[in-house]
Write an enzyme that holds these catalytic residues in place. Structure first.
Site, PDB file in Angstrom:
ATOM      1  N   THR A 106      -4.500  -6.696  10.900  1.00 23.31           N
ATOM      2  CA  THR A 106      -4.961  -5.794  10.232  1.00 23.31           C
ATOM      3  C   THR A 106      -4.597  -4.606  11.688  1.00 23.31           C
ATOM      4  O   THR A 106      -3.931  -3.178  11.161  1.00 23.31           O
ATOM      5  CB  THR A 106      -6.294  -5.580  10.206  1.00 23.31           C
ATOM      6  OG1 THR A 106      -7.274  -6.054   9.281  1.00 23.31           O
ATOM      7  CG2 THR A 106      -7.177  -3.932   9.628  1.00 23.31           C
TER       8      THR A 106
ATOM      9  N   PHE B 159     -15.946   4.290   5.901  1.00 21.04           N
ATOM     10  CA  PHE B 159     -14.542   4.889   5.369  1.00 21.04           C
ATOM     11  C   PHE B 159     -14.288   4.752   3.990  1.00 21.04           C
ATOM     12  O   PHE B 159     -12.824   4.904   3.792  1.00 21.04           O
ATOM     13  CB  PHE B 159     -13.122   4.306   6.783  1.00 21.04           C
ATOM     14  CG  PHE B 159     -13.406   2.632   6.007  1.00 21.04           C
ATOM     15  CD1 PHE B 159     -13.170   1.937   5.361  1.00 21.04           C
ATOM     16  CD2 PHE B 159     -14.540   1.937   7.042  1.00 21.04           C
ATOM     17  CE1 PHE B 159     -13.456   0.228   4.476  1.00 21.04           C
ATOM     18  CE2 PHE B 159     -15.181   0.154   7.009  1.00 21.04           C
ATOM     19  CZ  PHE B 159     -14.668  -0.077   5.861  1.00 21.04           C
TER      20      PHE B 159
ATOM     21  N   ARG C 186      -1.933 -14.763   4.483  1.00 19.47           N
ATOM     22  CA  ARG C 186      -2.852 -13.647   5.463  1.00 19.47           C
ATOM     23  C   ARG C 186      -1.986 -13.327   7.311  1.00 19.47           C
ATOM     24  O   ARG C 186      -1.735 -13.070   8.169  1.00 19.47           O
ATOM     25  CB  ARG C 186      -4.037 -14.000   5.963  1.00 19.47           C
ATOM     26  CG  ARG C 186      -4.903 -13.231   4.277  1.00 19.47           C
ATOM     27  CD  ARG C 186      -5.898 -13.902   4.775  1.00 19.47           C
ATOM     28  NE  ARG C 186      -6.833 -12.888   5.389  1.00 19.47           N
ATOM     29  CZ  ARG C 186      -7.393 -12.130   4.850  1.00 19.47           C
ATOM     30  NH1 ARG C 186      -6.512 -11.398   3.849  1.00 19.47           N
ATOM     31  NH2 ARG C 186      -8.151 -11.179   6.163  1.00 19.47           N
TER      32      ARG C 186
ATOM     33  N   HIS D 268      -2.184  -5.632   1.889  1.00 22.80           N
ATOM     34  CA  HIS D 268      -3.396  -5.574   1.383  1.00 22.80           C
ATOM     35  C   HIS D 268      -3.261  -7.917   0.985  1.00 22.80           C
ATOM     36  O   HIS D 268      -2.154  -7.389   0.251  1.00 22.80           O
ATOM     37  CB  HIS D 268      -4.123  -5.210   0.354  1.00 22.80           C
ATOM     38  CG  HIS D 268      -5.569  -6.022   0.091  1.00 22.80           C
ATOM     39  ND1 HIS D 268      -6.603  -6.317   0.551  1.00 22.80           N
ATOM     40  CD2 HIS D 268      -5.697  -7.179  -1.622  1.00 22.80           C
ATOM     41  CE1 HIS D 268      -7.378  -6.824  -0.244  1.00 22.80           C
ATOM     42  NE2 HIS D 268      -6.426  -7.636  -1.063  1.00 22.80           N
TER      43      HIS D 268
ATOM     44  N   ARG E 126       2.780  -6.239   9.244  1.00 20.82           N
ATOM     45  CA  ARG E 126       1.836  -4.863  10.054  1.00 20.82           C
ATOM     46  C   ARG E 126       2.937  -4.939  11.704  1.00 20.82           C
ATOM     47  O   ARG E 126       2.382  -3.951  11.319  1.00 20.82           O
ATOM     48  CB  ARG E 126       0.757  -5.521  10.131  1.00 20.82           C
ATOM     49  CG  ARG E 126      -0.295  -5.433   8.715  1.00 20.82           C
ATOM     50  CD  ARG E 126      -1.885  -6.030   8.819  1.00 20.82           C
ATOM     51  NE  ARG E 126      -1.792  -5.168   7.756  1.00 20.82           N
ATOM     52  CZ  ARG E 126      -3.316  -6.216   7.237  1.00 20.82           C
ATOM     53  NH1 ARG E 126      -3.550  -6.959   7.251  1.00 20.82           N
ATOM     54  NH2 ARG E 126      -3.680  -6.311   5.781  1.00 20.82           N
TER      55      ARG E 126
ATOM     56  N   LYS F 247       0.741  -1.677   0.189  1.00 19.32           N
ATOM     57  CA  LYS F 247      -0.394   0.296   0.227  1.00 19.32           C
ATOM     58  C   LYS F 247       1.087   1.020  -0.191  1.00 19.32           C
ATOM     59  O   LYS F 247       2.111   1.219   0.612  1.00 19.32           O
ATOM     60  CB  LYS F 247      -0.821   0.404   0.970  1.00 19.32           C
ATOM     61  CG  LYS F 247      -2.399  -0.748   1.068  1.00 19.32           C
ATOM     62  CD  LYS F 247      -3.028  -0.777   1.921  1.00 19.32           C
ATOM     63  CE  LYS F 247      -4.194  -2.115   2.428  1.00 19.32           C
ATOM     64  NZ  LYS F 247      -4.538  -2.131   3.773  1.00 19.32           N
TER      65      LYS F 247
END
Length: 140
Positions: free
Chosen positions: A93, A59, A87, A117, A104, A11
């Site tokens: 997240t 959002f 994942r 993502h 992350r 991202k």
């Protein structure tokens, strides 16, 4: 077991900080093979279509604006159980809840700016791959 393919986006928050190589290293070190990759500037139409499942959520507009704010890297990853593996390697997240060593935990700035993502199912992976790698043959 058979190989699967999944879809990944690095991202804007990560590409802006020059983290593409570091993130791909985490993927590759965890057995995910990059079989297709492209750096693009996502258009508003592409972002709206990609995130249309969230169109009614508050959002949505902010998400579309964020995903078009800087270049992204779209890619196809391959491995046994690629969707689940990706994942797992991405992490939760919320980076505060992500396991140590996940993308992350290592690189996300916030829940919204979470660096990557990944497809949530094999069916969605196939749809997402088709959206960004239309008629191209992806060789493994």
């Amino acid at each position: 077991m058979t190989l699967e393919r999944t879809f990944s986006i690095i991202k804007p928050d990560a590409t802006k900080r020059n983290l593409t190589g570091a993130i791909n290293k985490v993927f590759e070190d965890n057995g995910l093979r990059i079989v297709a990759q492209r750096r693009i500037q996502m258009s508003e139409d592409q972002a709206k279509k990609f995130y249309e499942v969230h169109a009614e959520r508050p959002f949505y507009g902010e998400l579309v604006e964020f995903m078009t704010s800087e270049p992204v890297v779209v890619q196809v990853l391959e491995a046994e159980n690629a969707v689940a593996k990706h994942r797992e390697v991405m992490g939760a997240t919320n980076p505060e809840e992500a396991a140590d060593g996940t993308v992350r935990k290592l690189y996300a700035l916030s829940i919204g700016e979470n660096s990557v993502h990944g497809s949530d199912s094999l069916e969605n992976a196939n749809l997402e791959i088709a959206q960004f790698f239309k008629d191209e043959e992806i060789v493994g």
